[in-house]
Design a protein around this motif. Structure first.
Motif, PDB file in Angstrom:
ATOM      1  N   GLY A 150      16.314 -12.894   0.823  1.00 16.43           N
ATOM      2  CA  GLY A 150      16.652 -13.110  -0.580  1.00 16.43           C
ATOM      3  C   GLY A 150      15.523 -12.846  -1.561  1.00 16.43           C
ATOM      4  O   GLY A 150      15.642 -13.161  -2.739  1.00 16.43           O
ATOM      5  N   HIS A 151      14.409 -12.289  -1.103  1.00 16.37           N
ATOM      6  CA  HIS A 151      13.300 -12.031  -2.022  1.00 16.37           C
ATOM      7  C   HIS A 151      12.712 -10.658  -1.799  1.00 16.37           C
ATOM      8  O   HIS A 151      12.384 -10.282  -0.662  1.00 16.37           O
ATOM      9  CB  HIS A 151      12.184 -13.078  -1.867  1.00 16.37           C
ATOM     10  N   LEU A 170       0.826  -1.205   0.000  1.00 10.43           N
ATOM     11  CA  LEU A 170       0.000   0.000   0.000  1.00 10.43           C
ATOM     12  C   LEU A 170       0.860   1.256   0.000  1.00 10.43           C
ATOM     13  O   LEU A 170       1.923   1.272   0.613  1.00 10.43           O
ATOM     14  CB  LEU A 170      -0.857   0.037   1.282  1.00 10.43           C
ATOM     15  N   PRO A 171       0.381   2.298  -0.650  1.00  8.73           N
ATOM     16  CA  PRO A 171       1.052   3.584  -0.477  1.00  8.73           C
ATOM     17  C   PRO A 171       0.799   4.084   0.941  1.00  8.73           C
ATOM     18  O   PRO A 171      -0.140   3.628   1.604  1.00  8.73           O
ATOM     19  CB  PRO A 171       0.347   4.506  -1.487  1.00  8.73           C
ATOM     20  N   GLU A 172       1.600   5.020   1.373  1.00  9.72           N
ATOM     21  CA  GLU A 172       1.430   5.552   2.720  1.00  9.72           C
ATOM     22  C   GLU A 172       0.029   6.128   2.919  1.00  9.72           C
ATOM     23  O   GLU A 172      -0.556   6.684   1.992  1.00  9.72           O
ATOM     24  CB  GLU A 172       2.456   6.657   2.955  1.00  9.72           C
ATOM     25  N   GLY A 173      -0.512   5.964   4.118  1.00 10.88           N
ATOM     26  CA  GLY A 173      -1.806   6.541   4.440  1.00 10.88           C
ATOM     27  C   GLY A 173      -2.972   5.604   4.170  1.00 10.88           C
ATOM     28  O   GLY A 173      -4.108   5.938   4.486  1.00 10.88           O
ATOM     29  N   HIS A 174      -2.704   4.430   3.572  1.00  9.21           N
ATOM     30  CA  HIS A 174      -3.786   3.483   3.332  1.00  9.21           C
ATOM     31  C   HIS A 174      -3.831   2.447   4.443  1.00  9.21           C
ATOM     32  O   HIS A 174      -2.823   2.104   5.039  1.00  9.21           O
ATOM     33  CB  HIS A 174      -3.605   2.796   1.980  1.00  9.21           C
ATOM     34  N   ARG A 175      -5.055   1.963   4.707  1.00  8.42           N
ATOM     35  CA  ARG A 175      -5.218   1.039   5.820  1.00  8.42           C
ATOM     36  C   ARG A 175      -5.022  -0.401   5.376  1.00  8.42           C
ATOM     37  O   ARG A 175      -5.318  -0.758   4.236  1.00  8.42           O
ATOM     38  CB  ARG A 175      -6.582   1.231   6.468  1.00  8.42           C
ATOM     39  N   GLU A 176      -4.563  -1.218   6.334  1.00  8.70           N
ATOM     40  CA  GLU A 176      -4.186  -2.611   6.046  1.00  8.70           C
ATOM     41  C   GLU A 176      -5.317  -3.429   5.422  1.00  8.70           C
ATOM     42  O   GLU A 176      -5.057  -4.379   4.702  1.00  8.70           O
ATOM     43  CB  GLU A 176      -3.760  -3.297   7.351  1.00  8.70           C
ATOM     44  N   HIS A 177      -6.576  -3.075   5.715  1.00 10.44           N
ATOM     45  CA  HIS A 177      -7.660  -3.917   5.197  1.00 10.44           C
ATOM     46  C   HIS A 177      -7.782  -3.833   3.679  1.00 10.44           C
ATOM     47  O   HIS A 177      -8.490  -4.631   3.068  1.00 10.44           O
ATOM     48  CB  HIS A 177      -9.001  -3.616   5.894  1.00 10.44           C
ATOM     49  N   ASP A 178      -7.089  -2.893   3.056  1.00 11.21           N
ATOM     50  CA  ASP A 178      -7.075  -2.851   1.595  1.00 11.21           C
ATOM     51  C   ASP A 178      -6.152  -3.910   0.992  1.00 11.21           C
ATOM     52  O   ASP A 178      -6.199  -4.169  -0.207  1.00 11.21           O
ATOM     53  CB  ASP A 178      -6.616  -1.464   1.106  1.00 11.21           C
ATOM     54  N   LEU A 179      -5.300  -4.501   1.815  1.00 14.10           N
ATOM     55  CA  LEU A 179      -4.417  -5.558   1.317  1.00 14.10           C
ATOM     56  C   LEU A 179      -5.219  -6.815   1.024  1.00 14.10           C
ATOM     57  O   LEU A 179      -6.259  -7.064   1.636  1.00 14.10           O
ATOM     58  CB  LEU A 179      -3.367  -5.922   2.372  1.00 14.10           C
ATOM     59  N   VAL A 180      -4.733  -7.620   0.091  1.00  4.55           N
ATOM     60  CA  VAL A 180      -5.379  -8.905  -0.145  1.00  4.55           C
ATOM     61  C   VAL A 180      -5.222  -9.769   1.107  1.00  4.55           C
ATOM     62  O   VAL A 180      -4.153  -9.808   1.719  1.00  4.55           O
ATOM     63  CB  VAL A 180      -4.769  -9.578  -1.414  1.00  4.55           C
ATOM     64  N   ASN A 181      -6.316 -10.408   1.555  1.00 11.34           N
ATOM     65  CA  ASN A 181      -6.235 -11.265   2.747  1.00 11.34           C
ATOM     66  C   ASN A 181      -5.390 -12.501   2.454  1.00 11.34           C
ATOM     67  O   ASN A 181      -5.407 -13.005   1.340  1.00 11.34           O
ATOM     68  CB  ASN A 181      -7.634 -11.725   3.183  1.00 11.34           C
ATOM     69  N   ARG A 182      -4.719 -12.981   3.470  1.00 10.24           N
ATOM     70  CA  ARG A 182      -3.778 -14.107   3.382  1.00 10.24           C
ATOM     71  C   ARG A 182      -2.553 -13.768   2.537  1.00 10.24           C
ATOM     72  O   ARG A 182      -1.911 -14.635   1.962  1.00 10.24           O
ATOM     73  CB  ARG A 182      -4.438 -15.362   2.800  1.00 10.24           C
ATOM     74  N   GLY A 186      16.766  -9.302  -4.503  1.00 11.02           N
ATOM     75  CA  GLY A 186      15.487  -9.000  -5.143  1.00 11.02           C
ATOM     76  C   GLY A 186      15.574  -7.721  -5.953  1.00 11.02           C
ATOM     77  O   GLY A 186      16.659  -7.267  -6.324  1.00 11.02           O
ATOM     78  N   TRP A 187      14.404  -7.130  -6.216  1.00  9.12           N
ATOM     79  CA  TRP A 187      14.333  -5.950  -7.089  1.00  9.12           C
ATOM     80  C   TRP A 187      14.559  -4.673  -6.299  1.00  9.12           C
ATOM     81  O   TRP A 187      13.933  -4.447  -5.265  1.00  9.12           O
ATOM     82  CB  TRP A 187      12.978  -5.897  -7.789  1.00  9.12           C
ATOM     83  N   GLY A 193       6.380  -0.147  -5.096  1.00  9.81           N
ATOM     84  CA  GLY A 193       7.022  -0.462  -3.818  1.00  9.81           C
ATOM     85  C   GLY A 193       7.733  -1.795  -3.908  1.00  9.81           C
ATOM     86  O   GLY A 193       7.795  -2.413  -4.979  1.00  9.81           O
ATOM     87  N   HIS A 194       8.256  -2.224  -2.772  1.00  4.89           N
ATOM     88  CA  HIS A 194       9.022  -3.473  -2.715  1.00  4.89           C
ATOM     89  C   HIS A 194       8.408  -4.374  -1.654  1.00  4.89           C
ATOM     90  O   HIS A 194       8.160  -3.924  -0.532  1.00  4.89           O
ATOM     91  CB  HIS A 194      10.482  -3.175  -2.382  1.00  4.89           C
ATOM     92  N   SER A 195       8.193  -5.632  -1.995  1.00  6.69           N
ATOM     93  CA  SER A 195       7.523  -6.526  -1.053  1.00  6.69           C
ATOM     94  C   SER A 195       8.333  -6.682   0.235  1.00  6.69           C
ATOM     95  O   SER A 195       7.777  -6.934   1.297  1.00  6.69           O
ATOM     96  CB  SER A 195       7.243  -7.885  -1.691  1.00  6.69           C
ATOM     97  N   SER A 196       9.653  -6.500   0.171  1.00  9.58           N
ATOM     98  CA  SER A 196      10.499  -6.687   1.361  1.00  9.58           C
ATOM     99  C   SER A 196      10.207  -5.644   2.443  1.00  9.58           C
ATOM    100  O   SER A 196      10.554  -5.844   3.603  1.00  9.58           O
ATOM    101  CB  SER A 196      11.976  -6.634   0.978  1.00  9.58           C
ATOM    102  N   ALA A 197       9.573  -4.541   2.070  1.00  9.42           N
ATOM    103  CA  ALA A 197       9.252  -3.528   3.072  1.00  9.42           C
ATOM    104  C   ALA A 197       8.195  -4.042   4.047  1.00  9.42           C
ATOM    105  O   ALA A 197       8.096  -3.594   5.179  1.00  9.42           O
ATOM    106  CB  ALA A 197       8.756  -2.258   2.389  1.00  9.42           C
TER     107      ALA A 197
END
Ligand SMILES: [Fe+2]
Ligand SMILES: [Fe+2]
Length: 288
Positions: free
Chosen positions: A204-205, A155-167, A265-266, A194-198
């Motif tokens: 390594g990913h 998510l970009p900054e300021g967005h809430r976690e429930h916008d993420l895909v569950n699981r 990773g990227w 963004g980068h998933s590692s954040a």
């Protein structure tokens, strides 16, 4: 090199008509190898809205990887919502809810994250996680592996976690194991890289996470209409955003970022080093 166009959140039923032809013209002019549409093709999952979306898709280049969004599930009719949630999507758009494309340079898998039981939220299930493994793990490291969902993994900054895909955390284990490179999504109507590692700490990913804004909808959440172009040539990816400029009635480049793949990773390439990256194929004895 492969060129992908990434459109999202078309929302037929709430579109700006003036943008349809310019989108078609801009995308066609790019001669993409693949067009990706990451969900919310309609506003209310009505037949006419799907018909209009179908007509629009038919005017765009192919092949296309299209996934549904939460707005493509009927909201108000409980019968269709729970018993036939994606019937109209299947009828007009595609009955393939796990679209897949591959060639020598890219492998792209679409995953349906829209659900009847949740109004807005999205989810990925065990069967879909297995599909990620089955489809993407067999490819060698130099094939860039891309997963398309409607709901985002970051998510970009300021967005809430429930916008993420569950699981997402569970899915990310499989995504990392298969070395998936890019996660494309929409839903927020806000452009973001963004980068998933954040968010997901997996040694390594680090996948590149790209959200597209809305290409054609009037629901811009403060951001002008836009779509993304990805130019892909292992170990480099360029993400360029084209934004609507009403004064010129066309889409113009509004940002460009380059990414490089290394052992972790990227990662983003600093702008001053990006000029040396070569994406175009130089084979075929092209004149100097
Ligand atoms: Fe949307
Ligand atoms: Fe959405």
């Amino acid at each position: 090199m492969r060129t992908l166009v990434h459109l999202s959140d078309l929302h037929f039923g709430r579109i700006d008509e003036a943008l349809l032809e310019p989108v078609i013209r801009a995308v066609s002019g790019l001669k993409p190898d693949v067009v990706v549409v990451s969900g919310d093709l309609t506003q209310r999952a009505r037949s006419q809205q799907f018909k209009d979306a179908r007509e629009f898709l038919d005017k765009l280049p192919s092949p296309q990887i299209v996934v549904p969004g939460n707005h493509d599930v009927p909201l108000h009719n409980p019968f269709t919502r729970f018993l036939q949630p994606l019937d109209k999507y299947k009828q007009y758009i595609t009955d393939n809810l796990e679209p897949f494309y591959s060639d020598e340079e890219v492998a792209i898998l679409g995953i349906n994250t829209a659900r009847s039981l949740t109004i807005k939220d999205g989810r990925i299930n065990e069967r879909q996680i297995a599909a990620i493994r089955d489809r993407l793990c067999p490819f060698p490291d130099d094939v860039i592996k891309i997963i398309v969902t409607h709901h985002p993994f970051d998510l970009p900054e300021g967005h809430r976690e429930h916008d993420l895909v569950n699981r997402a955390t569970r899915a990310m284990e499989a995504i990392a194991k298969c070395g998936a490179d890019v996660l494309l999504a929409g839903h927020l109507h806000v452009s973001h890289t963004g980068h998933s590692s954040a968010r997901y700490k997996i040694a390594g990913h680090s996948a590149l996470v790209v959200s597209a804004g809305t290409a054609t909808s009037t629901r811009g959440r403060g951001e002008t209409n836009s779509f993304n172009i990805l130019r892909v040539r292992h170990p480099y990816i360029n993400v360029e955003r084209l934004s609507w400029q009403p004064e010129r009635s066309t889409f113009v480049p509004s940002s460009t970022e380059h990414f490089h793949h290394s052992a972790d990773g990227w990662a983003r390439v600093p702008d001053e080093m990006a000029a040396d990256i070569v994406y175009e194929d130089r084979a075929g004895g092209a004149a100097e």
